[in-house]
Scaffold this motif. Structure first.
Motif, PDB file in Angstrom:
ATOM      1  N   VAL A 235       0.811  -1.209   0.000  1.00  0.00           N
ATOM      2  CA  VAL A 235       0.000   0.000   0.000  1.00  0.00           C
ATOM      3  C   VAL A 235       0.844   1.258   0.000  1.00  0.00           C
TER       4      VAL A 235
ATOM      5  N   THR B  62      -6.392   2.727  -3.454  1.00  0.00           N
ATOM      6  CA  THR B  62      -6.089   3.780  -2.482  1.00  0.00           C
ATOM      7  C   THR B  62      -6.726   5.115  -2.853  1.00  0.00           C
TER       8      THR B  62
ATOM      9  N   ARG C  89      -6.865   2.816   3.500  1.00  0.00           N
ATOM     10  CA  ARG C  89      -5.971   3.915   3.166  1.00  0.00           C
ATOM     11  C   ARG C  89      -6.710   4.975   2.336  1.00  0.00           C
TER      12      ARG C  89
END
Length: 256
Positions: free
Chosen positions: A13, A50, A76
């Motif tokens: 991520v 994201t 996120r």
């Protein structure tokens, strides 16, 4: 979207957020001018990750619902886009969004279509799309247009886990046409690029799910090869990667 694919990016991520390419602002202007995109429209971002593609539409004033099955990426996106009151993220897939019938003015899939079960996703898109609604499939396709780019691509092939299998360039135009049929689709291409120092290039490479991640077998050898390649071709301690941002757009066919 097969279960194993939904979890591919969970351990990447940070690199994904920092080093993945965004989309040119010209994409928004194109969708506005050619397909009537307006701030009042609800945009469903399939495989929103994201929030890279979601943010572009949020800046346009749209209500955006991100559909993302990967929990770390979805979490996120909620953090990164917390200042946008018109964003929400839902645990769902392209094949089962959990949304109401005819709830989408625009459906967008950025860098995600190659993960879909296309037949099931097609049915789901038709279910949630409003009459006269629009579907947008987008990719940042890395170009193999320089000696560095060709060697970088070969480096990925040499060190990847399953790059040749999952590369989105395996999606043929006929597959996209079949997904949209009986509606027609339009392809528009925009220039895009990223410029990196070595740490940035390393992060860009490591953001891809098909290469070893830090701590995994083969990672150190891959990074050593990347460093050699960067040192050979960098100019003023940076390297540029060029992309074609390919945007396939189709308006819902009246037959549905």
């Amino acid at each position: 979207m097969p279960t194993e694919n939904t979890q591919r990016f969970g351990d990447r991520v940070d690199n994904y957020v920092r080093y993945r390419p965004h989309y040119p602002e010209a994409v928004l202007h194109y969708l506005h001018d050619s397909f009537g995109l307006a701030p009042s429209h609800t945009v469903i971002d399939i495989g929103s990750g994201t929030g890279i593609s979601s943010e572009m539409f949020l800046k346009n004033g749209n209500h955006v619902i991100g559909i993302e099955p990967n929990e770390p990426m979805r979490t996120r996106s909620l953090s990164l886009l917390k200042d946008y009151s018109r964003f929400e993220a839902v645990d769902g897939t392209a094949e089962q969004t959990g949304l109401s019938d005819a709830s989408a003015d625009f459906i967008v899939a950025g860098q995600a279509f190659h993960w879909f079960d296309r037949d099931r996703a097609k049915n789901e898109f038709h279910r949630i799309l409003k009459p006269n609604g629009v579907t947008v499939l987008m990719w940042n396709e890395r170009l193999v247009d320089t000696e560095f780019a060709r060697l970088y691509d070969q480096l990925i092939i040499d060190h990847a886990i399953d790059y040749v299998t999952v590369d989105h360039r395996n999606i043929e135009p006929a597959m996209i046409a079949a997904f949209f049929a009986p509606a027609k689709c339009t392809l528009k291409t925009f220039a895009n690029s990223q410029t990196f120092d070595f740490e940035g290039l390393k992060g860009r490479l490591s953001s891809s799910s098909y290469v070893p991640n830090e701590g995994q077998p083969g990672y150190a050898l891959m990074i050593e090869a990347l460093k050699d390649l960067f040192n050979q071709y960098c100019k003023d301690d940076v390297i540029t990667i060029n992309y074609d941002t390919n945007v396939y757009v189709s308006r819902r066919a009246e037959l549905y």
